[in-house]
Design an enzyme around this catalytic site. Structure first.
Site, PDB file in Angstrom:
ATOM      1  N   ASN A   8       0.788  -1.210  -0.101  1.00 56.96           N
ATOM      2  CA  ASN A   8       0.335   0.400   0.125  1.00 56.96           C
ATOM      3  C   ASN A   8       1.107   1.574   0.335  1.00 56.96           C
ATOM      4  OD1 ASN A   8      -1.442   2.510   1.158  1.00 56.96           O
ATOM      5  ND2 ASN A   8      -3.112   0.976   1.310  1.00 56.96           N
ATOM      6  N   HIS A  11       0.541   6.524   1.715  1.00 58.79           N
ATOM      7  CA  HIS A  11       1.533   6.943   3.079  1.00 58.79           C
ATOM      8  C   HIS A  11       2.843   7.434   2.195  1.00 58.79           C
ATOM      9  CE1 HIS A  11      -1.120   6.294   5.479  1.00 58.79           C
ATOM     10  NE2 HIS A  11      -0.398   5.263   6.306  1.00 58.79           N
ATOM     11  N   HIS A  51      -5.477   3.665  -1.882  1.00 53.86           N
ATOM     12  CA  HIS A  51      -6.755   4.071  -1.099  1.00 53.86           C
ATOM     13  C   HIS A  51      -7.153   5.335  -1.673  1.00 53.86           C
ATOM     14  CE1 HIS A  51      -9.812   3.978   2.255  1.00 53.86           C
ATOM     15  NE2 HIS A  51     -10.164   4.163   1.920  1.00 53.86           N
ATOM     16  N   ARG A  53      -9.331   7.975  -0.576  1.00 48.91           N
ATOM     17  CA  ARG A  53     -11.036   8.397  -0.068  1.00 48.91           C
ATOM     18  C   ARG A  53     -11.001   9.826  -0.261  1.00 48.91           C
ATOM     19  NH1 ARG A  53      -9.016   6.185   5.607  1.00 48.91           N
ATOM     20  NH2 ARG A  53     -10.455   7.474   6.211  1.00 48.91           N
ATOM     21  N   ARG A  57      -7.088  12.912   0.635  1.00 52.17           N
ATOM     22  CA  ARG A  57      -5.715  13.935   1.540  1.00 52.17           C
ATOM     23  C   ARG A  57      -4.432  12.821   1.350  1.00 52.17           C
ATOM     24  NH1 ARG A  57      -6.793   9.791   7.230  1.00 52.17           N
ATOM     25  NH2 ARG A  57      -9.255  11.211   6.846  1.00 52.17           N
ATOM     26  N   GLU A  78      -8.676   0.509  -3.042  1.00 50.54           N
ATOM     27  CA  GLU A  78      -9.647   0.365  -1.821  1.00 50.54           C
ATOM     28  C   GLU A  78     -10.244   1.616  -2.063  1.00 50.54           C
ATOM     29  OE1 GLU A  78      -7.312   0.697   1.901  1.00 50.54           O
ATOM     30  OE2 GLU A  78      -5.923  -1.009   1.461  1.00 50.54           O
ATOM     31  N   THR A 109      -8.399   3.422   8.329  1.00 51.74           N
ATOM     32  CA  THR A 109      -9.460   2.392   8.189  1.00 51.74           C
ATOM     33  C   THR A 109      -9.584   1.734   9.342  1.00 51.74           C
ATOM     34  OG1 THR A 109      -9.262   2.178   5.866  1.00 51.74           O
ATOM     35  CG2 THR A 109     -11.124   1.036   7.339  1.00 51.74           C
ATOM     36  N   GLU A 159     -11.056  -9.132   2.912  1.00 51.89           N
ATOM     37  CA  GLU A 159      -9.702  -9.186   3.574  1.00 51.89           C
ATOM     38  C   GLU A 159     -10.478  -8.568   5.005  1.00 51.89           C
ATOM     39  OE1 GLU A 159      -7.663  -6.222   2.055  1.00 51.89           O
ATOM     40  OE2 GLU A 159      -6.284  -5.946   3.690  1.00 51.89           O
ATOM     41  N   HIS A 198      -3.810  -4.466   7.777  1.00 50.11           N
ATOM     42  CA  HIS A 198      -3.895  -3.456   8.412  1.00 50.11           C
ATOM     43  C   HIS A 198      -3.464  -3.777   9.480  1.00 50.11           C
ATOM     44  CE1 HIS A 198      -5.452   0.331  10.583  1.00 50.11           C
ATOM     45  NE2 HIS A 198      -6.065   0.333   9.370  1.00 50.11           N
TER      46      HIS A 198
END
Ligand code: PXP
Length: 248
Positions: A8, A11, A51, A53, A57, A78, A109, A159, A198
């Site tokens: 992922n 970040h 993801h 969003r 962000r 995602e 999440t 998941e 996660h």
């Protein structure tokens, strides 16, 4: 089947947005999450997760379009089940889509999707995504009712949300691990395929190898964080090597 690693890269975009949120077309807009994704692929990632969003962000629409065009593995998008994001996903046609709950005020999440309460809205989105060739996964807690609902909704994958396990210690952690083990077994019996993610990191991920039937782990924060010190390629390669220890 070897355990796959989805990296992922949200970040990486978080770091970019910290400086350039107001100047997205600037000359020196770094770090580039797509560049990070390509490094992760070269280092052994089996797929890239991002993801999008609602508040944008970190990952931006443009990032997802570029990922879709440039990845050699697969894009796992995602996404929350909201009309604008679903319309975007139907245009992009990611290889995989993981439906997640989304709350603007959360840092990440927080809980799994409620497939029981939102069964009707989810059913429409799942079949629309599947009609465009996207494989659908539902991010859920290891709760029997949720697993049954995911199977009834005919998602290909769930998941399993590993956040409660990752955050717990002692007896509670052992109990959370057992819930994940039972959840994976139940999902498999109901015809679902099983991923997990996660809060996983280099210290806790091997504990999860007690869970049967896992096909893919999605890991972000720990890999991007370690990459700051070791380089992203080394951080991905190390996690990929750990995934190779999964007994299957
Ligand atoms: N899987 C899902 C569904 C997520 O929402 C997240 C967080 O974006 C992850 C995996 C990765 O979590 P982490 O960044 O804690 O590794």
């Amino acid at each position: 089947m070897p355990l796959r690693l989805g990296v992922n890269i949200d970040h990486v975009a978080t770091l970019r947005q910290a400086r350039y949120a107001r100047d997205p077309e600037g000359v020196l807009v770094e770090p580039d999450p797509v560049g990070a994704a390509l490094i992760a692929e070269q280092a052994g990632a089996d797929g890239i997760t991002a993801h999008l969003r609602e508040d944008r962000r970190h990952i931006q629409d443009k990032d997802v379009r570029r990922l879709r065009q440039s990845l050699g593995t697969k894009l796992n998008l995602e996404m929350g089940n909201t009309p604008g994001i679903v319309a975007f996903a139907l245009r992009i046609c990611p290889h995989d889509a993981c439906l997640v709950p989304e709350n603007r005020h959360e840092v990440t999440t927080e809980g799994g999707l409620d497939c029981v309460a939102h069964r009707t809205e989810l059913a429409g989105t799942i079949s629309q995504l599947q009609d465009t060739g996207t494989t659908v996964s539902l991010f859920i807690d290891p709760e029997p009712d949720q697993i049954r609902a995911a199977a009834a909704l005919r998602a290909e994958f769930i998941e399993l949300h590993t956040g409660a396990f990752a955050n717990a210690t002692g007896e509670i952690r052992a109990r959370e691990l057992q819930r994940l083990i039972d959840g994976a077994s139940m999902a498999r019996e109901l015809g679902l395929r099983v991923n997990a993610g996660h809060g996983l990191n280099y210290d806790n991920v091997r504990e999860l190898f007690a869970i049967p039937h896992l096909e893919e782990l999605n890991i972000g924060h720990a890999i991007v964080s370690r990459g700051l010190f070791t380089g992203l390629a080394a951080a991905v390669a190390e996690m990929k090597a750990i995934c190779g220890e999964y007994p299957g």
